[in-house]
Design an enzyme around this catalytic site. Structure first.
Site, PDB file in Angstrom:
ATOM      1  N   ALA A 156       0.862  -1.175   0.000  1.00  0.00           N
ATOM      2  CA  ALA A 156       0.000   0.000   0.000  1.00  0.00           C
ATOM      3  C   ALA A 156       0.899   1.226   0.000  1.00  0.00           C
ATOM      4  CB  ALA A 156      -0.856  -0.015   1.258  1.00  0.00           C
ATOM      5  N   GLY A 201       0.220  -4.839   0.832  1.00  0.00           N
ATOM      6  CA  GLY A 201      -0.997  -4.767   0.028  1.00  0.00           C
ATOM      7  C   GLY A 201      -0.823  -5.394  -1.345  1.00  0.00           C
ATOM      8  N   GLU A 206      -1.323  -8.948  -0.763  1.00  0.00           N
ATOM      9  CA  GLU A 206      -2.738  -9.127  -0.403  1.00  0.00           C
ATOM     10  C   GLU A 206      -3.616  -9.106  -1.653  1.00  0.00           C
ATOM     11  OE1 GLU A 206      -2.313  -5.979   2.643  1.00  0.00           O
ATOM     12  OE2 GLU A 206      -3.517  -7.293   3.920  1.00  0.00           O
ATOM     13  N   GLU A 254       4.226  -5.762   7.241  1.00  0.00           N
ATOM     14  CA  GLU A 254       3.493  -4.704   7.933  1.00  0.00           C
ATOM     15  C   GLU A 254       3.954  -4.449   9.370  1.00  0.00           C
ATOM     16  OE1 GLU A 254       2.213  -6.565   5.642  1.00  0.00           O
ATOM     17  OE2 GLU A 254       0.604  -5.550   4.553  1.00  0.00           O
TER      18      GLU A 254
HETATM   19  C1  3H9 Z   1       0.771  -2.186   3.465  1.00  0.00           C
HETATM   20  O1  3H9 Z   1       0.866  -2.671   2.380  1.00  0.00           O
HETATM   21  C2  3H9 Z   1      -0.455  -2.199   4.278  1.00  0.00           C
HETATM   22  C3  3H9 Z   1      -1.509  -3.085   3.745  1.00  0.00           C
HETATM   23  O2  3H9 Z   1      -1.676  -4.182   4.603  1.00  0.00           O
HETATM   24  C4  3H9 Z   1      -2.809  -2.365   3.467  1.00  0.00           C
HETATM   25  C5  3H9 Z   1      -3.410  -1.647   4.612  1.00  0.00           C
HETATM   26  C6  3H9 Z   1      -4.740  -1.019   4.348  1.00  0.00           C
HETATM   27  N1  3H9 Z   1       4.586   3.390  -0.179  1.00  0.00           N
HETATM   28  O3  3H9 Z   1      13.067   1.537  -1.024  1.00  0.00           O
HETATM   29  P1  3H9 Z   1      13.345   2.175  -2.312  1.00  0.00           P
HETATM   30  C7  3H9 Z   1       9.087   4.571  -2.336  1.00  0.00           C
HETATM   31  S1  3H9 Z   1       2.053  -1.368   4.163  1.00  0.00           S
HETATM   32  C8  3H9 Z   1       5.046   4.568  -0.590  1.00  0.00           C
HETATM   33  O4  3H9 Z   1      14.375   3.244  -2.345  1.00  0.00           O
HETATM   34  P2  3H9 Z   1      14.408  -0.279  -3.335  1.00  0.00           P
HETATM   35  C9  3H9 Z   1      10.303   4.922  -1.499  1.00  0.00           C
HETATM   36  O5  3H9 Z   1       9.980   5.840  -0.490  1.00  0.00           O
HETATM   37  C10 3H9 Z   1       3.356  -1.455   2.963  1.00  0.00           C
HETATM   38  N2  3H9 Z   1       6.284   4.738  -1.129  1.00  0.00           N
HETATM   39  O6  3H9 Z   1      13.666   1.115  -3.459  1.00  0.00           O
HETATM   40  C11 3H9 Z   1      11.232   5.486  -2.547  1.00  0.00           C
HETATM   41  O7  3H9 Z   1      10.824   6.800  -2.805  1.00  0.00           O
HETATM   42  P3  3H9 Z   1      11.885   7.948  -3.140  1.00  0.00           P
HETATM   43  C12 3H9 Z   1       4.018  -2.758   2.983  1.00  0.00           C
HETATM   44  C13 3H9 Z   1       7.045   3.660  -1.242  1.00  0.00           C
HETATM   45  O8  3H9 Z   1      14.500  -0.825  -4.709  1.00  0.00           O
HETATM   46  C14 3H9 Z   1      10.906   4.659  -3.782  1.00  0.00           C
HETATM   47  O9  3H9 Z   1       9.609   4.112  -3.566  1.00  0.00           O
HETATM   48  N3  3H9 Z   1       5.141  -2.709   2.100  1.00  0.00           N
HETATM   49  C15 3H9 Z   1       6.625   2.394  -0.826  1.00  0.00           C
HETATM   50  O10 3H9 Z   1      15.649  -0.135  -2.520  1.00  0.00           O
HETATM   51  C16 3H9 Z   1      11.866   3.530  -4.027  1.00  0.00           C
HETATM   52  O11 3H9 Z   1      11.959   2.750  -2.834  1.00  0.00           O
HETATM   53  C17 3H9 Z   1       6.356  -2.378   2.515  1.00  0.00           C
HETATM   54  O12 3H9 Z   1       6.597  -2.112   3.683  1.00  0.00           O
HETATM   55  C18 3H9 Z   1       5.331   2.280  -0.274  1.00  0.00           C
HETATM   56  N4  3H9 Z   1       4.841   1.107   0.125  1.00  0.00           N
HETATM   57  O13 3H9 Z   1      13.454  -1.200  -2.484  1.00  0.00           O
HETATM   58  C19 3H9 Z   1       7.436  -2.359   1.474  1.00  0.00           C
HETATM   59  N5  3H9 Z   1       7.617   1.502  -1.061  1.00  0.00           N
HETATM   60  O14 3H9 Z   1      12.545   7.484  -4.421  1.00  0.00           O
HETATM   61  C20 3H9 Z   1       8.098  -1.039   1.438  1.00  0.00           C
HETATM   62  C21 3H9 Z   1       8.624   2.197  -1.611  1.00  0.00           C
HETATM   63  O15 3H9 Z   1      11.070   9.167  -3.269  1.00  0.00           O
HETATM   64  N6  3H9 Z   1       9.076  -0.907   0.391  1.00  0.00           N
HETATM   65  N7  3H9 Z   1       8.288   3.497  -1.733  1.00  0.00           N
HETATM   66  O16 3H9 Z   1      12.837   7.973  -1.994  1.00  0.00           O
HETATM   67  C22 3H9 Z   1      10.269  -1.554   0.376  1.00  0.00           C
HETATM   68  O17 3H9 Z   1      10.576  -2.372   1.216  1.00  0.00           O
HETATM   69  C23 3H9 Z   1      11.248  -1.192  -0.713  1.00  0.00           C
HETATM   70  O18 3H9 Z   1      10.852   0.037  -1.228  1.00  0.00           O
HETATM   71  C24 3H9 Z   1      11.328  -2.204  -1.872  1.00  0.00           C
HETATM   72  C25 3H9 Z   1      12.218  -1.606  -3.000  1.00  0.00           C
HETATM   73  C26 3H9 Z   1      11.991  -3.485  -1.357  1.00  0.00           C
HETATM   74  C27 3H9 Z   1       9.992  -2.488  -2.437  1.00  0.00           C
END
Ligand code: 3H9
Length: 702
Positions: free
Chosen positions: A63, A102, A105, A125
């Site tokens: 999400a 998400g 999900e 999460e």
């Molecule tokens: C969830 O899903 C809740 C659900 O249960 C639904 C509830 C209702 N949102 O990390 P990076 C941005 S909670 C917004 O540098 P990488 C990040 O800030 C979510 N932005 O790349 C960055 O922006 P910027 C559960 C996000 O290749 C850019 O994307 N999911 C999100 O090193 C690139 O990211 C997680 O916790 C996001 N969800 O790593 C996963 N994700 O360029 C969170 C990323 O402006 N994400 N951004 O700085 C990650 O773990 C890593 O981003 C990922 C890629 C491994 C995917």
């Protein structure tokens, strides 16, 4: 506005593609697009089956975390997923990259799942203080069983496709082109007359999901997520899944999930998520800034720091030369590096070939001449300014023009070292934390004359060696950011409270209970009381203060009670064992100091101990902001989380202050100023922001 979700129909297959770089984070536009495309595909008589794909480097990474602050707009996840799951046409999805939160999900709401072999998936999460809130807490147990579901969510780290296949989370690993493979598999399923297989209609397998298992999971959460509420919320939601049908379970999931999103813990963890990514953005050194090519690195000093730094650079693929006039010390360093690599191989964290390759790039030499052609030289010698100045003069003499000259000093002024060279623009601080090969933090210290090119290169190096690298300035005082706050705010106060009557154990316990991995005195014993004393003396931290601080630490240092290394410091240690044993006799030394200094003694509460240590940090952090030594308040948070173990779920000291409210912090600090003395003078920025109703998060350099 064009939708990030598109629909194309070909040969009876509806292909729905999500394309929202960089990570397809699910926002309102994606949910709206999904709903529309699925409705269209379901209503289209020519469509026999639907394939959901994501474009770009990854499947949906979750999400959009920003939406937790603004509120999740319509359509709700549940509404979108209900349409997908209830479709009478089979829905297949294909995962690549990282399918998280998400994103996964969404996949759980589809009927069949395939992935490429490199895909990883999970529900991380809990790392954000929330639970899977888009049906994940109810669908995952249905698909893979309650036990595996809890283990997967508690594990946080995404699992590999192979493991997912084993668990039944996916049905197939596709070799070759994922899109083509997913479409052809979908056609096969249609031919076989496969029907929708709805996760929500499955029964939850509760094999192994018993009280013993839950107790084990609670112990695990107590270790890995100590002080956090989200793990218990997850267990509550999974328990619901084992008892109620999907729709009723979703109502409960929403209730539990909403409370988690609104919690202080989640707010803090979301802050840290973005703060970690912000530190990589250094104003003025974008992608276009020129860089220096660095492949060969010379490290001066083969002690603990030199050895750790050597491992870090070796593992990142650099050619490393460790230089030390003492062959004996070099031999020890070499043996330590070989032992570390062997242990990594033994634990299955590195393969033999990688370890051998790393070791083949390491050399250990006594002559400084080996520095002549290195691209980067890092001094990691004893923390003594005169010695460091000598070393820098020597580096300037020997190193080739253009080489970066770096100091690993943890407290000393890099400008003073740079002044001993004819090339101050090439000088920068690379402050690794001990043990350098374990601790994630790197403070990149921007000296007065450090060039942009050198700074940009240092930031790139930080990424390549996989550190959380934070660029900081020097300022007028010692210790850059982390150590300055530690010495001036935290250790000072912890030491004062010992004099005032708190016991060593009480101080450490209060700080541990606040969430740090250990209290200041356990930490001091670990690092060496003599090291702390030398920092206090050599940096003038003690001399700079008109009031007598750090008395207990210095008294222990003078008495030769240096911590783990001497078997006695603030605690006692059995030979060969690092477990601190509380020895009440230490209190006699402290009481003696209190008497000598005429400090009245009383008991202190855990709350007061926590508050004085942490508010001491915050007040010093406010001065650091004022002096412009960081680019944003959240950089300080990242430093304290990665360098000192400040609990993530409290967001770092500056965020913690914002969360409490700067008016309250200011009032407390003002109160200490009145009752404890001038040294508690509130930082002007704290006073100003408190009065203006602002947060540290609003601060930006001028
Ligand atoms: C969830 O899903 C809740 C659900 O249960 C639904 C509830 C209702 N949102 O990390 P990076 C941005 S909670 C917004 O540098 P990488 C990040 O800030 C979510 N932005 O790349 C960055 O922006 P910027 C559960 C996000 O290749 C850019 O994307 N999911 C999100 O090193 C690139 O990211 C997680 O916790 C996001 N969800 O790593 C996963 N994700 O360029 C969170 C990323 O402006 N994400 N951004 O700085 C990650 O773990 C890593 O981003 C990922 C890629 C491994 C995917």
């Amino acid at each position: 506005m064009t939708s990030p979700v598109t629909l194309a129909v070909d040969d009876g297959i509806a292909e729905i593609t999500i394309d929202l770089p960089p990570v397809n984070a699910i926002n309102q536009a994606i949910r709206t697009g999904l709903l529309e495309c699925f409705r269209k595909a379901i209503a289209d008589d020519s469509v026999q089956a639907i394939v959901l794909l994501a474009a770009g480097r990854t499947y949906m990474a979750g999400a959009d975390i920003n939406e937790f602050d603004t509120g999740v707009g319509e359509p709700a996840y549940y509404d979108v997923f209900r349409v997908i799951e209830n479709s009478d046409k089979i829905v297949v999805t294909a995962l690549h990259g990282t399918a998280l939160g998400g994103g996964l999900e969404t996949a759980l709401a589809c009927h069949y799942r395939c992935a490429d072999a490199n895909a990883r998936m999970g529900l991380p999460e809990l790392s954000l203080g929330i639970i899977p809130g888009a049906g994940g807490s109810q669908r995952l147990p249905r698909l893979i069983g309650a036990k595996a579901a809890v283990e997967t969510v508690f594990g946080i780290v995404p699992i590999k496709a192979e493991k997912a296949l084993e668990l039944g989370l996916i049905d197939k690993i596709v070799d070759g082109d994922l899109r083509r493979g997913a479409i052809s598999w979908t056609k096969e399923l249609v031919q076989q007359g496969a029907s929708p297989r709805r996760t929500g209609e499955m029964d939850v397998d509760v094999t192994g999901y018993d009280d013993d298992f839950l107790a084990e999971m609670r112990t695990l959460a107590g270790k890995r997520m100590r002080g956090q509420e989200a793990p218990e919320r997850l267990l509550e939601a999974v328990a619901v899944a084992t008892k109620l049908p999907l729709e009723e379970g979703l109502v409960e999931e929403k209730r539990i999930g909403d409370a988690a999103v609104a919690s202080a813990e989640s707010e803090a963890l979301r802050h840290v998520f973005f703060a970690e990514r912000e530190v990589t953005k250094v104003p003025g050194i974008g992608k276009s800034a020129s860089r220096i090519e660095v492949e060969t690195v010379g490290i001066l000093g083969s002690g603990t720091m030199g050895t750790g730094i050597g491992i870090v650079f070796g593992n990142a693929g650099y050619t490393v030369r460790i230089i030390d006039p003492s062959r004996e010390s070099l031999d020890k360093c070499k043996a330590a590096i070989e032992k570390t690599q062997a242990s990594q191989v033994g634990r299955g964290r590195m393969d033999q070939a990688t370890a051998a390759d790393m070791l083949s790039r390491m050399s250990y030499v006594t002559s400084y001449d080996a520095l002549a052609d290195v691209d980067l030289a890092i001094e990691a010698v004893f923390e003594d300014m005169n010695l460091k100045k000598e070393i820098f003069a020597k580096l300037d003499e020997i190193c080739k023009p253009g080489a970066i000259l770096a100091s690993n000093s943890s407290t000393l002024n890099i400008d003073d070292m740079a002044a001993c060279t004819a090339r101050p623009a090439s000088v920068v601080g690379l402050h690794f934390f001990s043990p350098a090969n374990i601790m994630k933090l790197l403070e990149i210290v921007r000296a007065g004359k450090t060039s942009k090119e050198v700074l940009a290169t240092a930031v790139d190096i930080g990424k390549r060696i996989r550190k959380v690298a934070v660029v900081v300035g020097i300022g007028g005082t010692f210790g850059f950011v982390g150590n300055r706050m530690m010495v001036k705010g935290y250790i000072r106060e912890a030491d004062q409270m010992l004099l005032e009557g708190a016991s060593v154990q009480e101080v450490d316990k209060a700080i541990y209970d606040f969430g740090l991995p250990m209290g200041p005195w356990t930490m001091n014993d670990m690092g060496g009381v003599d090291i702390m004393c030398s920092v206090l003396e050599s940096t003038g931290a003690r001399a700079a203060n008109p009031e007598p601080f750090y008395n207990v630490t210095l008294a222990l240092g003078e008495a030769g009670l240096l911590g783990q290394k001497t078997g006695q410091g603030f605690y006692r240690y059995e030979k060969g064992d690092r477990t601190p044993i509380y020895d009440p006799s230490i209190e006699n030394i402290i009481a003696g100091e209190a008497e000598r200094l005429n400090v009245g003694r009383k008991s202190l509460t855990a709350d007061e101990i926590q508050q004085r240590c942490i508010f001491g940090l915050i007040n010093e952090g406010a001065r650091i902001l004022e002096e412009g030594l960081v680019y944003r308040a959240s950089d300080i948070d990242v430093i304290w989380i990665y360098g000192y173990g400040f609990p993530r779920f409290r967001g770092g000291p500056m965020f913690y202050a914002d969360q409490i409210g700067l008016d309250k912090v200011y009032e407390t600090v003002r109160g200490y100023h009145e009752t404890l003395g001038n040294y508690w003078q509130p930082a002007p920025l704290l006073e100003q922001f408190a009065k203006e109703g602002r947060k540290f998060a609003d601060w930006a350099p001028e």
